[in-house]
Design a protein around this motif. Structure first.
Motif, PDB file in Angstrom:
ATOM      1  N   GLN A  41       6.778   5.678 108.918  1.00 51.48           N
ATOM      2  CA  GLN A  41       6.220   4.373 109.304  1.00 51.48           C
ATOM      3  C   GLN A  41       7.334   3.372 109.623  1.00 51.48           C
ATOM      4  OE1 GLN A  41       2.758   3.567 109.708  1.00 51.48           O
ATOM      5  NE2 GLN A  41       3.875   2.023 110.854  1.00 51.48           N
ATOM      6  N   PHE A  44       8.573   3.958 113.163  1.00 51.24           N
ATOM      7  CA  PHE A  44       7.689   3.421 114.192  1.00 51.24           C
ATOM      8  C   PHE A  44       7.665   1.896 114.171  1.00 51.24           C
ATOM      9  CE2 PHE A  44       5.458   7.697 113.942  1.00 51.24           C
ATOM     10  CZ  PHE A  44       6.111   8.177 115.062  1.00 51.24           C
ATOM     11  N   GLU A  98       4.030   3.437 118.847  1.00 53.05           N
ATOM     12  CA  GLU A  98       3.642   4.840 118.690  1.00 53.05           C
ATOM     13  C   GLU A  98       2.775   5.008 117.445  1.00 53.05           C
ATOM     14  OE1 GLU A  98       5.759   9.231 118.566  1.00 53.05           O
ATOM     15  OE2 GLU A  98       6.805   7.562 119.500  1.00 53.05           O
ATOM     16  N   PHE A 100       0.354   6.680 114.844  1.00 50.69           N
ATOM     17  CA  PHE A 100       0.140   8.071 114.465  1.00 50.69           C
ATOM     18  C   PHE A 100      -1.023   8.146 113.487  1.00 50.69           C
ATOM     19  CE2 PHE A 100       2.937   6.517 111.174  1.00 50.69           C
ATOM     20  CZ  PHE A 100       2.651   7.252 110.036  1.00 50.69           C
ATOM     21  N   TRP A 101      -1.648   9.314 113.424  1.00 52.83           N
ATOM     22  CA  TRP A 101      -2.795   9.480 112.534  1.00 52.83           C
ATOM     23  C   TRP A 101      -2.945  10.950 112.149  1.00 52.83           C
ATOM     24  CZ3 TRP A 101      -2.849   8.721 117.698  1.00 52.83           C
ATOM     25  CH2 TRP A 101      -3.583   9.596 118.491  1.00 52.83           C
ATOM     26  N   THR A 116       1.958  15.283 112.800  1.00 54.90           N
ATOM     27  CA  THR A 116       0.973  14.235 113.026  1.00 54.90           C
ATOM     28  C   THR A 116       0.679  14.042 114.506  1.00 54.90           C
ATOM     29  OG1 THR A 116       0.394  11.957 112.458  1.00 54.90           O
ATOM     30  CG2 THR A 116       2.684  12.355 113.050  1.00 54.90           C
ATOM     31  N   LYS A 117      -0.520  13.637 114.796  1.00 57.47           N
ATOM     32  CA  LYS A 117      -0.906  13.265 116.154  1.00 57.47           C
ATOM     33  C   LYS A 117      -0.339  11.876 116.448  1.00 57.47           C
ATOM     34  CE  LYS A 117      -5.308  15.619 115.564  1.00 57.47           C
ATOM     35  NZ  LYS A 117      -6.763  15.416 115.488  1.00 57.47           N
ATOM     36  N   TYR A 118      -0.038  11.619 117.712  1.00 58.60           N
ATOM     37  CA  TYR A 118       0.459  10.295 118.096  1.00 58.60           C
ATOM     38  C   TYR A 118       0.033   9.964 119.517  1.00 58.60           C
ATOM     39  CZ  TYR A 118       4.017  12.025 121.317  1.00 58.60           C
ATOM     40  OH  TYR A 118       4.650  12.597 122.397  1.00 58.60           O
ATOM     41  N   CYS A 129       0.745  11.264 124.923  1.00 59.90           N
ATOM     42  CA  CYS A 129       0.316  11.576 123.569  1.00 59.90           C
ATOM     43  C   CYS A 129       0.847  12.954 123.206  1.00 59.90           C
ATOM     44  CB  CYS A 129      -1.200  11.547 123.454  1.00 59.90           C
ATOM     45  SG  CYS A 129      -1.999  12.927 124.319  1.00 59.90           S
ATOM     46  N   ASP A 132       3.873  14.902 116.831  1.00 63.24           N
ATOM     47  CA  ASP A 132       5.227  14.718 116.313  1.00 63.24           C
ATOM     48  C   ASP A 132       5.387  15.609 115.092  1.00 63.24           C
ATOM     49  OD1 ASP A 132       6.315  12.714 117.983  1.00 63.24           O
ATOM     50  OD2 ASP A 132       5.418  11.118 116.797  1.00 63.24           O
ATOM     51  N   ASP A 150       8.683  16.855 119.365  1.00 65.09           N
ATOM     52  CA  ASP A 150       7.366  16.398 119.811  1.00 65.09           C
ATOM     53  C   ASP A 150       6.896  17.170 121.028  1.00 65.09           C
ATOM     54  OD1 ASP A 150       8.238  15.127 122.304  1.00 65.09           O
ATOM     55  OD2 ASP A 150       8.920  13.449 121.114  1.00 65.09           O
ATOM     56  N   PRO A 160      -5.775   6.869 119.384  1.00 65.40           N
ATOM     57  CA  PRO A 160      -5.737   6.654 117.934  1.00 65.40           C
ATOM     58  C   PRO A 160      -6.894   5.774 117.467  1.00 65.40           C
ATOM     59  CG  PRO A 160      -4.047   5.359 119.026  1.00 65.40           C
ATOM     60  CD  PRO A 160      -4.673   6.243 120.066  1.00 65.40           C
TER      61      PRO A 160
END
Length: 163
Positions: A41, A44, A98, A100-101, A116-118, A129, A132, A150, A160
């Motif tokens: 975090q 980002f 960016e 992420f979730w 993680t998806k971003y 997209c 990562d 990535d 997201p």
């Protein structure tokens, strides 16, 4: 009788204090996972704020970034030192956001991974997209990113939550 009591007491203690394979308690593992996600975090946040010092602080000095993709239908890989990425952060004035979730975090001893998806936005406009993957190592100064890899795509992207 005494042996039965000792065995029951040890089983009860084991049930109250769950251990993973390395003897860490769930509380320790949860704290490590939160610390690892905190590093991601901060990366980002630093990118969004164009704060190269904050971004540099989350990386191990020998960290690398690996971008995967396709060029003319052929798989491609680009590897750059983290220093080049940090310089790019401080060298521009466009916001890089960016979000992420759905991170999957794994921690074992002094090694952690985050998958993680971003989605990436440059100056507020959607760019691409993917996924990562972070590798982090525990150092004397805390968790540091050793590597980021990535995937990048422009089509069939998830947005997201909240965007």
């Amino acid at each position: 009788m005494r042996q039965s009591f000792i065995i029951c007491a040890l089983l009860a203690l084991a049930a109250v204090t769950p251990l993973n394979a390395q003897g860490e308690t769930e509380a320790e593992t949860t704290a490590d996972r939160e610390a690892v996600l905190g590093v991601v975090q901060r990366l980002f946040d630093g990118m969004r704020e164009r704060d190269s010092a904050a971004v540099r602080a989350v990386f191990h000095p020998q960290a690398r970034l690996i971008a995967t993709g396709q060029q003319e239908g052929v798989p491609s890989i680009r590897v750059i030192p983290a220093d080049g990425f940090v310089a790019a952060i401080g060298g521009g004035d466009e916001e890089w956001d960016e979000p992420f979730w759905d991170p999957i975090v794994q921690v074992q001893d002094n090694l952690a991974t985050v998958w993680t998806k971003y989605a990436f936005y440059r100056a507020g406009a959607f760019s691409h997209c993917g996924v990562d993957t972070f590798i982090l190592a525990r150092t004397e100064d805390g968790w540091r990113i050793v590597s980021i890899a990535d995937t990048r795509q422009r089509e069939d992207c998830e947005v997201p939550p909240g965007r």
